[in-house]
Motif scaffolding. Structure first.
Motif, PDB file in Angstrom:
ATOM      1  N   UNK A  26       6.039   2.478 -14.167  1.00  0.00           N
ATOM      2  CA  UNK A  26       5.554   1.237 -13.567  1.00  0.00           C
ATOM      3  C   UNK A  26       4.034   1.254 -13.525  1.00  0.00           C
ATOM      4  N   UNK A  27       3.435   0.080 -13.666  1.00  0.00           N
ATOM      5  CA  UNK A  27       1.999  -0.098 -13.463  1.00  0.00           C
ATOM      6  C   UNK A  27       1.831  -0.844 -12.147  1.00  0.00           C
ATOM      7  N   UNK A  28       0.938  -0.343 -11.299  1.00  0.00           N
ATOM      8  CA  UNK A  28       0.691  -0.995 -10.011  1.00  0.00           C
ATOM      9  C   UNK A  28       0.017  -2.332 -10.254  1.00  0.00           C
ATOM     10  N   UNK A  29       0.577  -3.378  -9.661  1.00  0.00           N
ATOM     11  CA  UNK A  29       0.090  -4.747  -9.862  1.00  0.00           C
ATOM     12  C   UNK A  29      -1.092  -5.041  -8.941  1.00  0.00           C
ATOM     13  N   UNK A  30      -2.190  -4.297  -9.138  1.00  0.00           N
ATOM     14  CA  UNK A  30      -3.373  -4.486  -8.292  1.00  0.00           C
ATOM     15  C   UNK A  30      -4.170  -5.720  -8.700  1.00  0.00           C
ATOM     16  N   UNK A  31      -4.122  -6.090  -9.971  1.00  0.00           N
ATOM     17  CA  UNK A  31      -4.867  -7.267 -10.430  1.00  0.00           C
ATOM     18  C   UNK A  31      -4.148  -8.566 -10.077  1.00  0.00           C
ATOM     19  N   UNK A  32      -2.844  -8.485  -9.860  1.00  0.00           N
ATOM     20  CA  UNK A  32      -2.066  -9.665  -9.484  1.00  0.00           C
ATOM     21  C   UNK A  32      -1.971  -9.858  -7.984  1.00  0.00           C
ATOM     22  N   UNK A  33      -2.761  -9.106  -7.245  1.00  0.00           N
ATOM     23  CA  UNK A  33      -2.814  -9.221  -5.778  1.00  0.00           C
ATOM     24  C   UNK A  33      -1.479  -8.890  -5.122  1.00  0.00           C
ATOM     25  N   UNK A  34      -0.735  -7.967  -5.738  1.00  0.00           N
ATOM     26  CA  UNK A  34       0.516  -7.519  -5.138  1.00  0.00           C
ATOM     27  C   UNK A  34       0.431  -6.041  -4.763  1.00  0.00           C
ATOM     28  N   UNK A  35      -0.763  -5.601  -4.445  1.00  0.00           N
ATOM     29  CA  UNK A  35      -0.989  -4.237  -4.003  1.00  0.00           C
ATOM     30  C   UNK A  35      -2.276  -4.208  -3.181  1.00  0.00           C
ATOM     31  N   UNK A  36      -2.355  -3.268  -2.263  1.00  0.00           N
ATOM     32  CA  UNK A  36      -3.551  -3.163  -1.415  1.00  0.00           C
ATOM     33  C   UNK A  36      -3.728  -1.723  -0.955  1.00  0.00           C
ATOM     34  N   UNK A  37      -4.991  -1.315  -0.835  1.00  0.00           N
ATOM     35  CA  UNK A  37      -5.340  -0.053  -0.201  1.00  0.00           C
ATOM     36  C   UNK A  37      -6.239  -0.417   0.974  1.00  0.00           C
ATOM     37  N   UNK A  38      -5.705  -0.237   2.165  1.00  0.00           N
ATOM     38  CA  UNK A  38      -6.403  -0.649   3.384  1.00  0.00           C
ATOM     39  C   UNK A  38      -6.647   0.559   4.276  1.00  0.00           C
ATOM     40  N   UNK A  39      -7.663   0.435   5.135  1.00  0.00           N
ATOM     41  CA  UNK A  39      -7.970   1.522   6.056  1.00  0.00           C
ATOM     42  C   UNK A  39      -8.380   0.944   7.400  1.00  0.00           C
ATOM     43  N   UNK A  40      -8.310   1.804   8.391  1.00  0.00           N
ATOM     44  CA  UNK A  40      -8.881   1.473   9.703  1.00  0.00           C
ATOM     45  C   UNK A  40      -9.362   2.750  10.357  1.00  0.00           C
TER      46      UNK A  40
END
Length: 192
Positions: A26-40
């Protein structure tokens, strides 16, 4: 049943049992806005600063029948950090924190996936951040999988981890409440 037939069936069973099951890629769909890397991270022990990395890519292999064979690799453009405040982002990119000029990329490469049998798993791997590589463990939950409207097949996961900034040689002191960074990765992969 004659001996020849028994032998043929036994050999056939061994061949089927020995046939490897291959995980789908699988390729992560980061360009299609169906993936996120978030922090707090806690701000001075008073409130929270939240943000994300806007540019990243990655891939993974996954087989629902043999999930423990799964592998993951993610590359993050550290200069894409976005906490919704331009001056703060400039400081995060500086040598006090990410030092993006010296370390433009962060990377996670899995070393082991352990399925818990209830939709959750532990994903162990090596995180390289700020020029330091350390093992981390992500608590993972599987979202779902299935065909998409465009003829493809997708599977989704969410993972979370806590890292200590000092473990990655980030020593800028905002107080003891601000030493732990909480990461969340939400990914939707498109089968290749």
């Amino acid at each position: 049943m004659n001996t020849y037939l028994k032998t043929t069936l036994a050999l056939g069973g061994l061949v089927l049992a020995a046939t490897p099951v291959y995980a789908a890629d699988y390729v992560i769909d980061s360009k299609g806005a169906h993936a996120a890397i978030e922090f707090r991270i806690s701000h001075l022990g008073i409130g929270w600063v939240s943000g994300r990395f806007n540019t990243f890519d990655g891939q993974f292999s996954y087989d629902a029948e043999q999930p423990n064979n799964s592998t993951v690799s993610v590359n993050i453009d550290t200069s894409s950090v976005d906490s919704n405040h331009a001056e703060r982002d400039k400081h995060i990119r500086s040598g006090d924190f990410l030092d993006v000029k010296a370390f433009p990329t962060a990377k996670f490469v899995s070393t082991q996936y352990t399925d818990n049998g209830d939709g959750s798993a532990s994903l162990m791997g090596d995180l390289t951040l700020h020029g330091v590589t350390k093992p981390v463990v992500l608590a993972v939950t599987k979202g779902g999988e299935g065909k998409d409207p465009w003829g493809g097949f997708r599977v989704g996961f969410e993972g979370s981890a806590e890292i200590q900034l000092k473990d990655f040689d980030i020593s800028y002191n905002l107080g003891p409440a601000s030493e732990t960074l909480y990461l969340t990765l939400t990914v939707e992969g498109v089968r290749q």
